[in-house]
Design a protein around this motif. Structure first.
Motif, PDB file in Angstrom:
ATOM      1  N   ILE A  47       0.832  -1.214   0.000  1.00 43.49           N
ATOM      2  CA  ILE A  47       0.000   0.000   0.000  1.00 43.49           C
ATOM      3  C   ILE A  47       0.866   1.264   0.000  1.00 43.49           C
ATOM      4  CG2 ILE A  47      -1.712   1.334   1.296  1.00 43.49           C
ATOM      5  CD1 ILE A  47      -2.932  -1.108   0.040  1.00 43.49           C
ATOM      6  N   ASP A  48       1.911   1.276   0.823  1.00 44.70           N
ATOM      7  CA  ASP A  48       2.721   2.494   0.977  1.00 44.70           C
ATOM      8  C   ASP A  48       3.807   2.637  -0.082  1.00 44.70           C
ATOM      9  OD1 ASP A  48       1.247   3.157   3.168  1.00 44.70           O
ATOM     10  OD2 ASP A  48       2.704   2.437   4.647  1.00 44.70           O
ATOM     11  N   ASN A  49       4.285   1.498  -0.592  1.00 46.91           N
ATOM     12  CA  ASN A  49       5.422   1.576  -1.509  1.00 46.91           C
ATOM     13  C   ASN A  49       5.334   0.516  -2.611  1.00 46.91           C
ATOM     14  OD1 ASN A  49       7.900   2.504  -2.492  1.00 46.91           O
ATOM     15  ND2 ASN A  49       9.048   1.031  -1.248  1.00 46.91           N
ATOM     16  N   PRO A  50       4.280   0.577  -3.448  1.00 45.95           N
ATOM     17  CA  PRO A  50       4.149  -0.420  -4.521  1.00 45.95           C
ATOM     18  C   PRO A  50       5.275  -0.270  -5.542  1.00 45.95           C
ATOM     19  CG  PRO A  50       2.577   1.357  -4.831  1.00 45.95           C
ATOM     20  CD  PRO A  50       3.214   1.583  -3.496  1.00 45.95           C
ATOM     21  N   GLN A  51       5.725  -1.408  -6.090  1.00 41.69           N
ATOM     22  CA  GLN A  51       6.855  -1.390  -7.011  1.00 41.69           C
ATOM     23  C   GLN A  51       6.429  -1.402  -8.475  1.00 41.69           C
ATOM     24  OE1 GLN A  51      10.160  -1.098  -5.734  1.00 41.69           O
ATOM     25  NE2 GLN A  51       8.802  -0.646  -4.000  1.00 41.69           N
ATOM     26  N   ASN A  52       5.297  -2.070  -8.757  1.00 41.95           N
ATOM     27  CA  ASN A  52       4.861  -2.205 -10.141  1.00 41.95           C
ATOM     28  C   ASN A  52       4.062  -0.971 -10.576  1.00 41.95           C
ATOM     29  OD1 ASN A  52       2.770  -3.198 -12.316  1.00 41.95           O
ATOM     30  ND2 ASN A  52       4.422  -4.712 -12.323  1.00 41.95           N
ATOM     31  N   ALA A  53       4.257  -0.559 -11.820  1.00 37.61           N
ATOM     32  CA  ALA A  53       3.585   0.650 -12.316  1.00 37.61           C
ATOM     33  C   ALA A  53       2.063   0.504 -12.296  1.00 37.61           C
ATOM     34  CB  ALA A  53       4.062   0.960 -13.735  1.00 37.61           C
ATOM     35  N   LEU A  54       1.543  -0.704 -12.587  1.00 41.69           N
ATOM     36  CA  LEU A  54       0.095  -0.914 -12.563  1.00 41.69           C
ATOM     37  C   LEU A  54      -0.469  -0.770 -11.150  1.00 41.69           C
ATOM     38  CD1 LEU A  54      -0.342  -3.984 -14.965  1.00 41.69           C
ATOM     39  CD2 LEU A  54      -1.096  -1.629 -15.370  1.00 41.69           C
ATOM     40  N   THR A  55       0.261  -1.299 -10.169  1.00 37.30           N
ATOM     41  CA  THR A  55      -0.164  -1.165  -8.775  1.00 37.30           C
ATOM     42  C   THR A  55      -0.137   0.294  -8.358  1.00 37.30           C
ATOM     43  OG1 THR A  55       1.022  -3.250  -8.420  1.00 37.30           O
ATOM     44  CG2 THR A  55       0.112  -2.169  -6.482  1.00 37.30           C
ATOM     45  N   GLN A  56       0.919   0.991  -8.730  1.00 35.35           N
ATOM     46  CA  GLN A  56       1.045   2.414  -8.387  1.00 35.35           C
ATOM     47  C   GLN A  56      -0.119   3.214  -8.956  1.00 35.35           C
ATOM     48  OE1 GLN A  56       4.873   3.332 -10.039  1.00 35.35           O
ATOM     49  NE2 GLN A  56       6.025   2.280  -8.420  1.00 35.35           N
ATOM     50  N   ARG A  57      -0.466   2.947 -10.220  1.00 35.67           N
ATOM     51  CA  ARG A  57      -1.549   3.686 -10.870  1.00 35.67           C
ATOM     52  C   ARG A  57      -2.887   3.392 -10.197  1.00 35.67           C
ATOM     53  NH1 ARG A  57      -1.995   1.675 -16.358  1.00 35.67           N
ATOM     54  NH2 ARG A  57       0.159   2.396 -16.499  1.00 35.67           N
ATOM     55  N   PHE A  58      -3.119   2.113  -9.875  1.00 36.38           N
ATOM     56  CA  PHE A  58      -4.377   1.722  -9.240  1.00 36.38           C
ATOM     57  C   PHE A  58      -4.543   2.417  -7.889  1.00 36.38           C
ATOM     58  CE2 PHE A  58      -6.505  -1.145  -6.197  1.00 36.38           C
ATOM     59  CZ  PHE A  58      -7.760  -1.221  -6.783  1.00 36.38           C
ATOM     60  N   LEU A  59      -3.513   2.381  -7.073  1.00 38.50           N
ATOM     61  CA  LEU A  59      -3.612   2.986  -5.741  1.00 38.50           C
ATOM     62  C   LEU A  59      -3.692   4.504  -5.829  1.00 38.50           C
ATOM     63  CD1 LEU A  59      -1.075   0.690  -3.867  1.00 38.50           C
ATOM     64  CD2 LEU A  59      -3.551   0.745  -3.566  1.00 38.50           C
ATOM     65  N   ARG A  60      -3.023   5.085  -6.810  1.00 39.56           N
ATOM     66  CA  ARG A  60      -3.086   6.531  -6.987  1.00 39.56           C
ATOM     67  C   ARG A  60      -4.504   6.964  -7.359  1.00 39.56           C
ATOM     68  NH1 ARG A  60       1.205   6.881  -9.906  1.00 39.56           N
ATOM     69  NH2 ARG A  60       0.174   6.892 -11.927  1.00 39.56           N
ATOM     70  N   GLN A  61      -5.181   6.175  -8.184  1.00 39.36           N
ATOM     71  CA  GLN A  61      -6.554   6.504  -8.587  1.00 39.36           C
ATOM     72  C   GLN A  61      -7.507   6.486  -7.387  1.00 39.36           C
ATOM     73  OE1 GLN A  61      -7.243   3.513 -11.556  1.00 39.36           O
ATOM     74  NE2 GLN A  61      -6.518   4.780 -13.245  1.00 39.36           N
ATOM     75  N   LEU A  62      -7.213   5.645  -6.407  1.00 40.99           N
ATOM     76  CA  LEU A  62      -8.080   5.560  -5.231  1.00 40.99           C
ATOM     77  C   LEU A  62      -7.904   6.755  -4.308  1.00 40.99           C
ATOM     78  CD1 LEU A  62      -7.791   1.786  -4.235  1.00 40.99           C
ATOM     79  CD2 LEU A  62      -9.603   2.901  -5.522  1.00 40.99           C
TER      80      LEU A  62
END
Length: 250
Positions: free
Chosen positions: A227-242
């Protein structure tokens, strides 16, 4: 407790799960997150054969099933290992809260009715619903119905509890009461897999988070780390959208 190897599922020409590999330890709480259509709920439903996988191996506890070659007895044995809590509760509308819990015990497990009633009342007490034992689902809020659904899942003493977005159909003020019950279960060393959009809950209750997209596991790791430090770009984008504020322009 759970080992999944090369699990695949397609609907018509659409591959929904693509050779999924997953291990869950005894007592571990695993949250599955990801965008709609990523295969999260299908994975959960394949674990208890509500959806029939096309291929792969599923092992829960001491029961192992080859998804391409199994008989009715093996299917029944695998299903006994887990219980599922659904998004929309799936309670029997014509049965009281207590009857919803005792029904699978009396009919499915041939338990004595008095014994089933005692277990049902004890479970209702656990989820804070014993005062509503004789009420029908239509008279209860969504959060109350979901707590009864959790009690019903616990009734059959499963080795694994599967939660398919258990709070997504609830009003915001009812979400907390269901999450509190799930938090208590997590403290009791019950193995759980939870498909959820509640990121804060996943962060603080889950031991591990799995991020899925496009039918594959993209990233997994310790809950706080993902949650705090995702490594994959897809994970980062998903969490950023939330977390991004929505900019309305009228």
């Amino acid at each position: 407790m759970i080992k999944v190897s090369e699990l695949s599922k397609r609907f018509a020409n659409n591959p929904v799960l693509k050779a999924i590999n997953l291990n869950v330890k005894q007592g571990e709480v695993v949250a599955i997150i990801g965008p709609s259509g990523s295969g999260k709920s299908t994975l959960l439903r394949c674990l208890n054969l509500l959806e029939k996988p096309d291929s792969g191996i599923i092992q829960i506890g001491e029961v192992t099933l080859d998804c391409q070659h199994y008989n009715h007895r093996q299917e029944t044995e695998l299903r006994k290992q887990s219980a599922m809590v659904f998004q929309h509760y799936n309670l029997f509308k014509n049965k009281t809260a207590l009857e919803n819990i005792t029904y699978p015990l009396i009919v499915g497990q041939k338990m004595d009715k008095k014994q089933a009633m005692q277990r049902g009342l004890w479970l209702l007490e656990r989820v804070g619903m014993v005062d509503y034992a004789n009420q029908y689902p239509i008279t209860l809020s969504g959060g109350q119905q979901q707590r009864i659904a959790i009690a019903r899942a616990l009734a059959v003493r499963p080795k694994v509890l599967l939660f398919d977005e258990p709070t997504s159909a609830l009003d915001p003020e009812r979400v907390h009461e269901v999450l509190q019950v799930m938090l208590q279960l997590a403290k009791e060393n019950i193995t759980m897999i939870i498909v959820t959009h509640e990121m804060e809950f996943a962060k603080y209750v889950a031991d591990r988070i799995i991020f899925m997209a496009n039918g594959i596991i993209v990233e997994e790791g310790l809950a706080k780390s993902i949650i705090d430090n995702p490594q994959n770009a897809l994970t980062q984008r998903f969490l950023r959208q939330l977390t991004d504020d929505i900019d309305f322009q009228i």
